[in-house]
Design a protein around this motif. Structure first.
Motif, PDB file in Angstrom:
ATOM      1  N   ARG A 159      29.248  51.976  41.706  1.00 23.38           N
ATOM      2  CA  ARG A 159      30.300  52.032  40.701  1.00 23.38           C
ATOM      3  C   ARG A 159      29.930  53.040  39.623  1.00 23.38           C
ATOM      4  O   ARG A 159      28.783  53.103  39.204  1.00 23.38           O
ATOM      5  N   VAL A 210      38.922  47.777  27.918  1.00 20.72           N
ATOM      6  CA  VAL A 210      40.318  48.195  27.876  1.00 20.72           C
ATOM      7  C   VAL A 210      41.006  47.287  26.839  1.00 20.72           C
ATOM      8  O   VAL A 210      40.592  46.146  26.638  1.00 20.72           O
ATOM      9  N   THR A 239      39.775  41.135  37.019  1.00 17.84           N
ATOM     10  CA  THR A 239      40.465  42.190  36.250  1.00 17.84           C
ATOM     11  C   THR A 239      39.770  43.538  36.449  1.00 17.84           C
ATOM     12  O   THR A 239      40.437  44.566  36.509  1.00 17.84           O
ATOM     13  N   ARG A 284      37.603  38.457  28.010  1.00 15.62           N
ATOM     14  CA  ARG A 284      36.383  39.139  27.569  1.00 15.62           C
ATOM     15  C   ARG A 284      36.317  39.243  26.058  1.00 15.62           C
ATOM     16  O   ARG A 284      35.342  39.752  25.526  1.00 15.62           O
ATOM     17  N   GLN A 306      41.795  37.542  23.856  1.00 17.91           N
ATOM     18  CA  GLN A 306      42.182  37.313  25.264  1.00 17.91           C
ATOM     19  C   GLN A 306      42.099  35.830  25.611  1.00 17.91           C
ATOM     20  O   GLN A 306      42.954  35.295  26.324  1.00 17.91           O
ATOM     21  N   MET A 366      36.695  52.548  30.817  1.00  9.85           N
ATOM     22  CA  MET A 366      35.829  51.978  31.866  1.00  9.85           C
ATOM     23  C   MET A 366      34.611  52.865  32.105  1.00  9.85           C
ATOM     24  O   MET A 366      33.488  52.378  32.184  1.00  9.85           O
ATOM     25  N   MET A 415      45.359  44.189  28.837  1.00  9.31           N
ATOM     26  CA  MET A 415      44.726  43.212  29.723  1.00  9.31           C
ATOM     27  C   MET A 415      45.513  41.902  29.765  1.00  9.31           C
ATOM     28  O   MET A 415      45.660  41.286  30.823  1.00  9.31           O
ATOM     29  N   LEU A 472      41.655  46.861  37.808  1.00  9.04           N
ATOM     30  CA  LEU A 472      41.624  48.144  37.091  1.00  9.04           C
ATOM     31  C   LEU A 472      41.072  49.251  37.984  1.00  9.04           C
ATOM     32  O   LEU A 472      41.600  50.363  38.010  1.00  9.04           O
ATOM     33  N   ARG A 473      40.005  48.945  38.754  1.00  7.43           N
ATOM     34  CA  ARG A 473      39.440  49.982  39.630  1.00  7.43           C
ATOM     35  C   ARG A 473      40.458  50.414  40.681  1.00  7.43           C
ATOM     36  O   ARG A 473      40.565  51.580  41.020  1.00  7.43           O
ATOM     37  N   LEU A 494      33.284  50.755  27.906  1.00  6.20           N
ATOM     38  CA  LEU A 494      34.000  50.045  26.825  1.00  6.20           C
ATOM     39  C   LEU A 494      35.098  49.164  27.414  1.00  6.20           C
ATOM     40  O   LEU A 494      35.455  49.303  28.583  1.00  6.20           O
ATOM     41  N   GLY A 527      36.021  38.098  34.967  1.00 10.70           N
ATOM     42  CA  GLY A 527      36.111  39.252  34.062  1.00 10.70           C
ATOM     43  C   GLY A 527      37.185  39.131  33.001  1.00 10.70           C
ATOM     44  O   GLY A 527      37.402  40.058  32.227  1.00 10.70           O
ATOM     45  N   PHE A 528      37.860  38.034  32.946  1.00 11.67           N
ATOM     46  CA  PHE A 528      38.871  37.767  31.921  1.00 11.67           C
ATOM     47  C   PHE A 528      38.786  36.292  31.557  1.00 11.67           C
ATOM     48  O   PHE A 528      38.709  35.476  32.475  1.00 11.67           O
TER      49      PHE A 528
HETATM   50  P1  AMP Z   1      33.973  44.310  35.611  1.00  5.63           P
HETATM   51  O1  AMP Z   1      34.234  44.675  37.033  1.00  5.63           O
HETATM   52  O2  AMP Z   1      34.444  42.931  35.276  1.00  5.63           O
HETATM   53  O3  AMP Z   1      32.548  44.576  35.189  1.00  5.63           O
HETATM   54  O4  AMP Z   1      34.890  45.302  34.733  1.00  5.63           O
HETATM   55  C1  AMP Z   1      34.699  46.702  34.777  1.00  5.63           C
HETATM   56  C2  AMP Z   1      35.322  47.338  33.547  1.00  5.63           C
HETATM   57  O5  AMP Z   1      36.732  47.071  33.509  1.00  5.63           O
HETATM   58  C3  AMP Z   1      34.813  46.812  32.200  1.00  5.63           C
HETATM   59  O6  AMP Z   1      33.615  47.443  31.786  1.00  5.63           O
HETATM   60  C4  AMP Z   1      35.987  47.154  31.288  1.00  5.63           C
HETATM   61  O7  AMP Z   1      36.016  48.533  30.980  1.00  5.63           O
HETATM   62  C5  AMP Z   1      37.180  46.848  32.180  1.00  5.63           C
HETATM   63  N1  AMP Z   1      37.614  45.440  32.069  1.00  5.63           N
HETATM   64  C6  AMP Z   1      37.604  44.481  33.036  1.00  5.63           C
HETATM   65  N2  AMP Z   1      38.089  43.323  32.597  1.00  5.63           N
HETATM   66  C7  AMP Z   1      38.407  43.524  31.296  1.00  5.63           C
HETATM   67  C8  AMP Z   1      38.945  42.704  30.269  1.00  5.63           C
HETATM   68  N3  AMP Z   1      39.241  41.401  30.486  1.00  5.63           N
HETATM   69  N4  AMP Z   1      39.138  43.260  29.044  1.00  5.63           N
HETATM   70  C9  AMP Z   1      38.845  44.545  28.813  1.00  5.63           C
HETATM   71  N5  AMP Z   1      38.339  45.383  29.718  1.00  5.63           N
HETATM   72  C10 AMP Z   1      38.109  44.881  30.962  1.00  5.63           C
END
Ligand code: AMP
Length: 218
Positions: free
Chosen positions: A159, A57, A29, A86, A90, A51, A62, A33-34, A55, A83-84
């Motif tokens: 990042r 999302v 996830t 979180r 969810q 992000m 999500m 998002l990126r 914090l 990443g999901f």
């Molecule tokens: P990650 O690459 O998994 O560290 O995610 C990077 C950023 O994306 C996190 O710090 C959140 O801001 C957002 N993000 C990713 N996955 C989630 C999720 N399941 N719920 C909420 N925010 C998320």
């Protein structure tokens, strides 16, 4: 299956290898998002602020994103979620979505390591913007200074949320909102704990072992 663990523990690296070798779809996830931020889609514009601040999302956004993604045909043989979920809402939503579809989680693999070690790792983490391959300037540097081994013309990037202030916030958010999922999945006997320290190969072997155990217990 779900990969759970604090920022920088190796969910992305291990998830990618597991998905490739097992021929499962990889659903990251954070990566989705990126990509949305890079393409400046409405989702990207909305998610960027949270992000960049480290914090989360919102749950609804999500859950909608994952609901659509797991409906795609490439997830049929199986998929790895990196990443999901979180948050507890969810995780509840994931169980519901899978159940509606006649599916269920096979395993939740929780990767663990000390925060001190992870903060060090995150500050040295870099990635190739083209292929997303992860590097670490200390423990897994590229062959030529600051450039991807597979894309020698491409400079590695850090990042935005790997900056020290944001890293601290991401850990606080992890402790408060995501760590409770460890108990959540332990209570339903779906959790397999794996030590996240060691070489990439060692951690990968431990993950496969844990998956074997998960399969045996089903
Ligand atoms: P990650 O690459 O998994 O560290 O995610 C990077 C950023 O994306 C996190 O710090 C959140 O801001 C957002 N993000 C990713 N996955 C989630 C999720 N399941 N719920 C909420 N925010 C998320």
């Amino acid at each position: 299956m779900v990969l759970l663990g604090p920022p920088g523990v190796g969910k992305g690296t291990q998830g990618r290898r597991l998905a490739e070798e097992q021929r499962w779809a990889l659903i990251s996830t954070g990566e989705m998002l990126r990509e949305a931020v890079r393409r400046q889609t409405p989702l990207g514009l909305e998610a960027r602020r949270q992000m960049d601040a480290g914090l989360l999302v919102g749950d609804e956004v999500m859950i909608g994103l994952v609901r659509e993604r797991i409906a795609e045909p490439d997830t049929r043989p199986g998929f790895v979620l990196d990443g999901f979920p979180r948050t507890v809402p969810q995780a509840d939503a994931l169980d519901r979505m899978l159940k509606e579809d006649g599916r269920a989680l096979d395993a939740v693999l929780s990767l663990a390591a000390s925060e001190e070690e992870l903060v060090r790792r995150l500050s040295a983490r870099r990635e190739c913007p083209v292929c997303k391959r992860a590097y670490n300037l200390e423990s897994a540097p590229p062959r030529s200074d600051g450039r991807c081994d597979d894309h020698p013309g491409t400079e590695l990037t850090q990042r935005a949320d790997d900056r020290p202030e944001t890293v601290r916030m991401r850990f606080a958010v992890y402790r408060e909102q995501t760590a409770p999922l460890i108990d959540y999945y332990r209570r339903s006997s779906r959790l397999r704990e794996v030590q996240g320290l060691g070489t990439k190969d060692e951690v990968y072997r431990a993950l496969l072992d844990a998956l074997g155990r998960a399969a045996g217990a089903r």
